[in-house]
Structures are given as structure tokens and as C-alpha cells.
Design an enzyme around this catalytic site. Structure first.
Site, PDB file in Angstrom:
ATOM      1  N   THR A 165       0.876  -1.406   0.083  1.00  0.00           N
ATOM      2  CA  THR A 165      -0.234   0.027  -0.171  1.00  0.00           C
ATOM      3  C   THR A 165       0.937   1.271  -0.047  1.00  0.00           C
ATOM      4  O   THR A 165       1.807   1.343   0.501  1.00  0.00           O
ATOM      5  CB  THR A 165      -0.935   0.129   1.279  1.00  0.00           C
ATOM      6  OG1 THR A 165      -0.049   0.012   2.338  1.00  0.00           O
ATOM      7  CG2 THR A 165      -2.094  -1.045   1.131  1.00  0.00           C
ATOM      8  N   GLU A 206      -4.364   4.603   3.196  1.00  0.00           N
ATOM      9  CA  GLU A 206      -3.629   3.576   2.587  1.00  0.00           C
ATOM     10  C   GLU A 206      -4.240   3.275   1.288  1.00  0.00           C
ATOM     11  O   GLU A 206      -5.268   2.776   1.362  1.00  0.00           O
ATOM     12  CB  GLU A 206      -3.082   2.221   3.294  1.00  0.00           C
ATOM     13  CG  GLU A 206      -2.568   2.305   4.710  1.00  0.00           C
ATOM     14  CD  GLU A 206      -2.161   1.356   5.310  1.00  0.00           C
ATOM     15  OE1 GLU A 206      -2.014   0.221   4.602  1.00  0.00           O
ATOM     16  OE2 GLU A 206      -2.179   1.305   6.603  1.00  0.00           O
TER      17      GLU A 206
HETATM   18  C1  LIG Z   1      -8.283  -2.964   0.643  1.00  0.00           C
HETATM   19  C2  LIG Z   1      -7.672  -2.905   1.887  1.00  0.00           C
HETATM   20  C3  LIG Z   1      -8.367  -3.304   2.986  1.00  0.00           C
HETATM   21  C4  LIG Z   1      -8.049  -3.309   4.548  1.00  0.00           C
HETATM   22  N1  LIG Z   1      -8.513  -3.535   5.455  1.00  0.00           N
HETATM   23  C5  LIG Z   1      -8.226  -3.805   6.812  1.00  0.00           C
HETATM   24  C6  LIG Z   1      -9.031  -4.455   7.908  1.00  0.00           C
HETATM   25  O1  LIG Z   1     -10.285  -4.677   7.672  1.00  0.00           O
HETATM   26  N2  LIG Z   1      -8.440  -4.601   8.965  1.00  0.00           N
HETATM   27  C7  LIG Z   1      -7.043  -4.227   9.189  1.00  0.00           C
HETATM   28  O2  LIG Z   1      -6.538  -4.047  10.478  1.00  0.00           O
HETATM   29  N3  LIG Z   1      -6.527  -3.747   8.184  1.00  0.00           N
HETATM   30  C8  LIG Z   1      -6.721  -3.414   7.078  1.00  0.00           C
HETATM   31  N4  LIG Z   1      -6.269  -2.914   6.050  1.00  0.00           N
HETATM   32  C9  LIG Z   1      -4.855  -2.312   6.216  1.00  0.00           C
HETATM   33  C10 LIG Z   1      -3.627  -3.270   6.390  1.00  0.00           C
HETATM   34  O3  LIG Z   1      -3.569  -4.015   7.658  1.00  0.00           O
HETATM   35  C11 LIG Z   1      -2.503  -2.385   6.175  1.00  0.00           C
HETATM   36  O4  LIG Z   1      -2.513  -2.292   4.724  1.00  0.00           O
HETATM   37  C12 LIG Z   1      -1.036  -3.399   6.416  1.00  0.00           C
HETATM   38  O5  LIG Z   1      -1.081  -3.438   8.023  1.00  0.00           O
HETATM   39  C13 LIG Z   1       0.256  -2.762   5.792  1.00  0.00           C
HETATM   40  O6  LIG Z   1       0.417  -1.412   6.624  1.00  0.00           O
HETATM   41  P1  LIG Z   1       1.746  -0.602   6.418  1.00  0.00           P
HETATM   42  O7  LIG Z   1       1.850  -0.050   4.994  1.00  0.00           O
HETATM   43  O8  LIG Z   1       1.559   0.437   7.634  1.00  0.00           O
HETATM   44  O9  LIG Z   1       2.887  -1.850   6.633  1.00  0.00           O
HETATM   45  C14 LIG Z   1      -6.528  -3.092   4.693  1.00  0.00           C
HETATM   46  C15 LIG Z   1      -5.779  -2.618   3.631  1.00  0.00           C
HETATM   47  C16 LIG Z   1      -6.251  -2.418   2.075  1.00  0.00           C
HETATM   48  C17 LIG Z   1      -5.652  -2.011   1.276  1.00  0.00           C
END
Ligand SMILES: Cc1cc2nc3c(=O)[nH]c(=O)nc-3n(C[C@H](O)[C@H](O)[C@H](O)COP(=O)(O)O)c2cc1C
Length: 156
Positions: free
Chosen positions: A36, A91
Site C-alpha cells: 500500500t 493507504e
Molecule cells: C483494501 C484494504 C483493506 C484493508 N482492511 C483492513 C482491515 O479490515 N483491518 C485491518 O486491520 N487492516 C486493514 N487493512 C490495512 C492493512 O492492515 C495494512 O495495509 C497493512 O497493515 C500494511 O500497513 P503498512 O503499510 O503500514 O505496513 C486494509 C488494507 C487495504 C488495502
């Protein structure tokens, strides 16, 4: 109203986002296989007060990437409850495979619809499956809104 009882009709789509990509925790690529691009939250505090945390779909581009090509995207706004983040994040996952990071580049995104609230899950595998489903929903939903792919927001 809590995040589960979201009044989707009250969200004023399209929502516009523009900012320089910053580093997240790096888990998206490494742990989830779903990279992301994170935007600085400070620029959006006012806008974010009016919209629910959750998962959205739309289109996005990154300055200089494939001639500023506009890609379908799935986007999360919130505290990533699975990871218990203390700071809200914005993100954007571009629905395309890339083998590099875009830190420091400008990202523009238009969110066109809301998919679901942010949730926590019993396992990493469940989180990954939920995000993969979001990606499929995004692709499908965007087929009827492809006119936004050529929106002037992406070119000015
Ligand atoms: C489409 C999408 C849906 C997401 N849904 C959730 C979710 O329901 N719960 C959650 O804890 N994180 C969710 N995330 C976030 C991810 O946990 C997050 O992108 C990941 O931890 C990476 O974070 P970072 O870029 O800070 O490492 C989602 C991310 C995306 C792109």
C-alpha cells in the site's frame, strides 16, 4: 453511530486525495503481499472527520509511474484494528503488480464507493482473504465508473 452502522448515503462521493507517499510499517508488502502507498494523515484531518473509517474503492495514479497511468485501487482509512495501530492511516493499494516502492512520489486518488468497515480478524490469513475480496469488489464496481479513469484531477 459506530463504525458498523455507517450511513453510506451521507458520504459525498467522489472523495479526492492528493499527497506525497510516506513510509508505513512495511507490513503490506512483506506480511500481506498487498503493498500500500500511505498518505500523510495531517493533510486530511478535516475531510476524514466527515467520512467513516473503512475500506473504499476508486482510481489512483502515482506521479511518473507509467506516464501517470490511472489504476483501479482499493483503499483503507482507519486504525488497522488487526494491528492495533494508534494512528489513523490512509493507504492505497494499486490493483497491479509493481516491484518497487514509490516513497516521496505524489499520489492522487479518487474514492468512488464504500465497501465495508475496518475489522479485526482471527488470523493474518483471514485479513489477507478479506483484502483480496475487497480487491475483487473494487474491480467489479469500477467497471461501471470507468469515466473517472480519465478525470482531469489526474492530469492537472
Ligand atoms: C483494501 C484494504 C483493506 C484493508 N482492511 C483492513 C482491515 O479490515 N483491518 C485491518 O486491520 N487492516 C486493514 N487493512 C490495512 C492493512 O492492515 C495494512 O495495509 C497493512 O497493515 C500494511 O500497513 P503498512 O503499510 O503500514 O505496513 C486494509 C488494507 C487495504 C488495502
Amino acid at each position: 453511530m459506530n463504525s458498523i452502522e455507517v450511513d453510506i448515503k451521507a458520504i459525498k462521493f467522489p472523495l479526492h486525495f492528493k499527497g506525497k507517499i510516506i513510509k508505513g510499517f512495511g507490513r503490506g508488502s512483506k506480511e500481506l503481499g498487498i503493498p500500500t502507498a500511505n498518505l500523510p494523515i495531517e493533510d486530511y484531518e478535516e475531510q476524514l472527520r466527515e467520512i467513516p473509517v473503512g475500506v473504499y474503492y476508486g482510481f489512483a495514479n502515482v506521479e511518473g509511474l507509467n506516464n501517470d497511468k490511472v489504476y483501479p485501487m482499493a483503499m483503507s482509512i482507519g486504525w488497522n484494528p488487526f494491528y492495533k495501530n494508534t494512528k489513523k492511516t490512509i493507504e492505497v493499494h494499486l490493483i497491479e503488480k509493481f516491484d518497487r516502492d514509490f516513497y516521496g512520489k505524489e499520489l492522487k486518488a479518487i474514492a468512488l464507493g464504500y465497501i465495508r468497515p475496518m475489522c479485526t480478524f482471527n488470523s493474518l490469513d483471514e485479513l489477507i482473504k478479506a483484502i483480496q475480496k475487497d480487491i475483487e469488489i473494487s474491480k467489479e464496481s469500477l467497471q461501471t465508473q470507468s469515466e473517472y479513469q480519465t478525470n482531469s484531477f489526474f492530469t492537472v
